[in-house]
Structures are given as C-alpha cells and as structure tokens.
Scaffold this motif. Structure first.
Motif, PDB file in Angstrom:
ATOM      1  N   LEU A   1       0.837  -1.202   0.000  1.00 56.24           N
ATOM      2  CA  LEU A   1       0.000   0.000   0.000  1.00 56.24           C
ATOM      3  C   LEU A   1       0.873   1.253   0.000  1.00 56.24           C
ATOM      4  O   LEU A   1       0.579   2.220  -0.710  1.00 56.24           O
ATOM      5  N   LEU A   2       1.958   1.224   0.799  1.00 56.14           N
ATOM      6  CA  LEU A   2       2.878   2.358   0.829  1.00 56.14           C
ATOM      7  C   LEU A   2       3.509   2.590  -0.537  1.00 56.14           C
ATOM      8  O   LEU A   2       3.614   3.729  -1.004  1.00 56.14           O
ATOM      9  N   ALA A   3       3.923   1.507  -1.202  1.00 55.04           N
ATOM     10  CA  ALA A   3       4.564   1.629  -2.514  1.00 55.04           C
ATOM     11  C   ALA A   3       3.598   2.187  -3.546  1.00 55.04           C
ATOM     12  O   ALA A   3       3.961   3.051  -4.358  1.00 55.04           O
ATOM     13  N   SER A   4       2.360   1.701  -3.534  1.00 57.99           N
ATOM     14  CA  SER A   4       1.359   2.190  -4.485  1.00 57.99           C
ATOM     15  C   SER A   4       1.091   3.673  -4.284  1.00 57.99           C
ATOM     16  O   SER A   4       1.041   4.450  -5.242  1.00 57.99           O
ATOM     17  N   ASN A   5       0.914   4.082  -3.021  1.00 62.85           N
ATOM     18  CA  ASN A   5       0.645   5.496  -2.735  1.00 62.85           C
ATOM     19  C   ASN A   5       1.839   6.373  -3.084  1.00 62.85           C
ATOM     20  O   ASN A   5       1.670   7.498  -3.558  1.00 62.85           O
ATOM     21  N   ALA A   6       3.045   5.873  -2.850  1.00 68.86           N
ATOM     22  CA  ALA A   6       4.246   6.635  -3.214  1.00 68.86           C
ATOM     23  C   ALA A   6       4.339   6.801  -4.730  1.00 68.86           C
ATOM     24  O   ALA A   6       4.732   7.863  -5.235  1.00 68.86           O
TER      25      ALA A   6
ATOM     26  N   ALA B   1      -1.236   2.911  10.045  1.00 66.47           N
ATOM     27  CA  ALA B   1      -0.230   3.973   9.984  1.00 66.47           C
ATOM     28  C   ALA B   1       0.052   4.368   8.535  1.00 66.47           C
ATOM     29  O   ALA B   1       0.151   5.559   8.207  1.00 66.47           O
ATOM     30  N   VAL B   2       0.170   3.374   7.655  1.00 64.93           N
ATOM     31  CA  VAL B   2       0.403   3.663   6.238  1.00 64.93           C
ATOM     32  C   VAL B   2      -0.769   4.421   5.638  1.00 64.93           C
ATOM     33  O   VAL B   2      -0.595   5.384   4.876  1.00 64.93           O
ATOM     34  N   VAL B   3      -1.998   4.010   5.990  1.00 69.26           N
ATOM     35  CA  VAL B   3      -3.199   4.679   5.474  1.00 69.26           C
ATOM     36  C   VAL B   3      -3.231   6.137   5.910  1.00 69.26           C
ATOM     37  O   VAL B   3      -3.451   7.050   5.101  1.00 69.26           O
ATOM     38  N   LEU B   4      -3.014   6.383   7.193  1.00 70.68           N
ATOM     39  CA  LEU B   4      -3.112   7.744   7.725  1.00 70.68           C
ATOM     40  C   LEU B   4      -2.005   8.657   7.201  1.00 70.68           C
ATOM     41  O   LEU B   4      -2.224   9.861   7.019  1.00 70.68           O
ATOM     42  N   ILE B   5      -0.825   8.103   6.942  1.00 69.04           N
ATOM     43  CA  ILE B   5       0.305   8.926   6.509  1.00 69.04           C
ATOM     44  C   ILE B   5       0.319   9.129   5.000  1.00 69.04           C
ATOM     45  O   ILE B   5       0.521  10.245   4.504  1.00 69.04           O
ATOM     46  N   SER B   6       0.103   8.043   4.255  1.00 73.62           N
ATOM     47  CA  SER B   6       0.311   8.132   2.801  1.00 73.62           C
ATOM     48  C   SER B   6      -0.954   8.312   1.974  1.00 73.62           C
ATOM     49  O   SER B   6      -0.908   8.878   0.882  1.00 73.62           O
ATOM     50  N   SER B   7      -2.099   7.867   2.475  1.00 66.76           N
ATOM     51  CA  SER B   7      -3.329   8.009   1.684  1.00 66.76           C
ATOM     52  C   SER B   7      -3.715   9.467   1.423  1.00 66.76           C
ATOM     53  O   SER B   7      -4.186   9.786   0.324  1.00 66.76           O
TER      54      SER B   7
ATOM     55  N   ILE C   1      -9.520   7.053   3.452  1.00 71.91           N
ATOM     56  CA  ILE C   1      -9.171   6.687   4.827  1.00 71.91           C
ATOM     57  C   ILE C   1     -10.271   5.831   5.453  1.00 71.91           C
ATOM     58  O   ILE C   1      -9.994   4.800   6.095  1.00 71.91           O
ATOM     59  N   VAL C   2     -11.518   6.237   5.284  1.00 66.74           N
ATOM     60  CA  VAL C   2     -12.632   5.474   5.865  1.00 66.74           C
ATOM     61  C   VAL C   2     -12.734   4.096   5.214  1.00 66.74           C
ATOM     62  O   VAL C   2     -12.911   3.076   5.907  1.00 66.74           O
ATOM     63  N   ALA C   3     -12.599   4.030   3.887  1.00 64.68           N
ATOM     64  CA  ALA C   3     -12.727   2.745   3.193  1.00 64.68           C
ATOM     65  C   ALA C   3     -11.622   1.775   3.602  1.00 64.68           C
ATOM     66  O   ALA C   3     -11.894   0.613   3.950  1.00 64.68           O
ATOM     67  N   PHE C   4     -10.376   2.226   3.584  1.00 65.04           N
ATOM     68  CA  PHE C   4      -9.261   1.341   3.948  1.00 65.04           C
ATOM     69  C   PHE C   4      -9.286   1.004   5.441  1.00 65.04           C
ATOM     70  O   PHE C   4      -9.021  -0.133   5.835  1.00 65.04           O
TER      71      PHE C   4
END
Length: 352
Positions: A122-127, A201-207, A288-291
């Motif tokens: 998820l982090l890689a995709s968002n980056a 943590a990944v969702v809140l930071i990178s999404s 954020i809500v969906a993930f």
C-alpha cells in the motif's frame, strides 16, 4: 522645457529667449522617446504567465500563449510519465522493503505486496501515485509557462482554512455513510486483520498524499489543460472525469459509474468553488474510511481486489458524494471564496 523658435526669432516679439545654447544656435535637441517598461524576469510576471481576468478555474491555464496542441501534448505527456514512474517508484519502494526485512524470496514478497497483503504494498502504491504532484507542477511550468499556484485555486494558491473545514465536513459524511452501509449489512463484525496497526499507519500517513496527488493531476492539471485547449470549462470536467474512471482498471459497470460520478461531481465542485480543496478533502476521507474499515472488518487486500459493486452500493456512495459536494459548496458560499480569476485582487500579480 519651454518651446522656442529658430535662429531668426528676435527678442521683444512675444517670445522669450531660450536658456538652451543649442536651441539659440539653431540646433534642435533630439526628441525624447518614451521608454517601454520592461518587467524584470526574476521579479515580475510575464504577460503569458497570467490567466485571463475573470476566467473560471478550468480555464486558468489559458493565456495569450495557449495553443490547443500544446495543452493536448501536456495531457498526454503527463499520463505517459505517470504510467512509467508509478511502476518505477512502486517497485523501488518494494525492493527497499525486501532488502531491509528479507522475510521471503523476492518474487513471493513482491506478489504479496502487490496484492496489499503487506503494508509495504500500500505504501509503494501510494508513493507511486504521489509522483503526480511533481509531474503536474512541472507541466504547468514547462508546457504552459504559468505559475504553479494557479493549479490549486483562482485565489491563487491553496486556501487552507477552506480545506480544513472541508476535511471536517467530509469526515462526518463518509463516516456516516459507512455506518449506514454496515447497518444495511449486519454480517460485518470487528475483527482487525494481521498487522492492522502498520496498515493503519500507512493509510493515515500516505493516503492523504495519494488522494491529493490524484486531485491535483486529474481535477487540477488535466482539467485545466483540456479545458483551456478548447476554451470550454465543461469539456475539461467531462474529459478528465472519463480518464480518471478508466485509469482504475478492471471494473464492472456499476463501479465504473461510481468512479465516473465521483470525478464529475468533484470536477463540477472545483469549477463552482474555484479550487481543489473540497475535492481533495472528499477524496482523502473516502479513502481513509474505506481502507480503515476494511482493515477492521475483513482485509485491505480484500478491498484491493474489488472489481465490482452492486447498483445499490454504487448508488449509496454516489449519494454520499452528492451530499458532501453540496455541503462544501454551501461552506464556500458562506466563506465568500473567490470563484474566478481576479487580476486586480491584492497579491495576485505580486512575485511568487
């Protein structure tokens, strides 16, 4: 300087003798030329860097230098760069994660990451999606020779107070609609997936960065470039929304309509309020809500694999988009935000 006659004029006949020896000697001084003001390139705007006064947001990249093929070239170049760089950046992030942790062989690790079975995926995709921000800014500067802050709003620049209010409104709407959907499907239960803390943590930071990047490119650059190419705001809204929906890959008709509706509503909202803030807020909270809810009840990998919605699910989500758009539009009217370019406004033509 007082007017004077030639050498044949005599004093005493209503004309005063000039104090300029050159004039008394019959030599006419050269005429003074009015110098054209030249703005220093490093301190002032060039005319081509400003949009047309009174232009709506979708036409903010249209200026005296605009030609249709350049705008189309910018849109195609931006999409090509995105398709290339998102893969490169995502692969690089996954590779770094594997080198640091080395839990399994790389092929297995990459497949798990790609399916969002590991937080690094998820982090890689968002980056990878985040590269849309520098791509958009570079295209505005290089292709359109415009200032980048026109990409955010007609103020110009980001209107932070409005963005914060929109985040609050969107949080209420999307949390509420998620609650309604779960009440309609009581089978769901709270059972956090493995590594939920890391995923959250990944969702809140990178999404938020990923959602903002998509809005800056699709509702920002792409809508402005296509709208400015034909001088039609509606064309930019519709064309960018179609591209946005198609870029999400395999999907059934109900899911495609859902994404197209989001794009159209967000694009229309950007046009009406004169900036990206409301669209960014809605996109951020929706993701954020969906993930977050998927991680609490089923799995983020399961949400990643969704390629179909029922028409009831799609319609309920579209209703949430409409409600959110309506409320943020009311907020914009109450805050009396500028909705068109106003070159006479304080600070608009000052150096960036």
């Amino acid at each position: 300087m007082a007017a004077s006659g030639g050498a044949g004029d005599r004093p005493g006949k209503g004309r005063q003798r000039s104090g300029n020896p050159a004039v008394r000697g019959g030599v006419q001084p050269p005429r003074e030329r009015t110098a054209r003001p030249v703005a220093p390139l490093t301190k002032e705007y060039l005319p081509g860097q400003l949009p047309v006064d009174g232009a709506p947001y979708p036409l903010a990249l249209r200026n005296p230098e605009t030609v249709w093929w350049r705008s189309l070239l910018g849109a195609l170049f931006g999409l090509s760069l995105y398709l290339l760089l998102v893969i490169l950046v995502s692969t690089l992030v996954v590779r770094i994660g594997w080198i640091v942790t080395h839990p399994v062989d790389y092929n297995t690790y990459y497949a798990q990451a790609l399916a969002y079975e590991r937080p690094i995926g998820l982090l890689a995709s968002n980056a990878g999606i985040a590269v849309l921000i520098p791509i958009s800014l570079a295209l505005v500067l290089v292709i359109h020779h415009a200032r980048t802050h026109w990409l955010f709003s007609v103020q110009p620049g980001m209107r932070w107070r409005y963005l914060l209010v929109c985040l609050g409104v969107s949080a209420v709407v999307f949390v509420g609609i998620q609650a309604v959907m779960e009440l309609a499907s009581p089978a769901a239960r709270i059972a956090p997936q493995a590594d939920f803390g890391l995923f959250l943590a990944v969702v809140l930071i990178s999404s938020p960065i990923q959602a903002a990047a998509e809005e800056i490119f699709f509702r920002g650059y792409l809508m402005q470039a296509l709208g400015s190419a034909v001088a039609k705001p509606w064309f930019g809204v519709v064309a960018s929304s179609l591209v946005f929906a198609l870029m999400h890959g395999t999907q059934n008709l109900a899911l495609f309509v859902n994404r197209l509706a989001f794009g159209l509503l967000a694009g229309l909202l950007v046009w009406l309020v004169g900036g990206l803030e409301a669209g960014i807020a809605a996109h951020v909270l929706n993701n954020i809500v969906a993930f977050g809810w998927a991680g609490l009840t089923t799995s983020i990998a399961g949400l990643r694999s969704v390629q179909a919605l029922t028409w009831a699910q799609s319609g309920l989500q579209i209703a949430a988009f409409v409600l959110c758009a309506g409320l943020t539009l009311v907020v914009a009217r109450l805050m009396r935000l500028r909705t068109r370019v106003d070159l006479s406004a304080p600070g608009v033509t000052s150096p960036a």
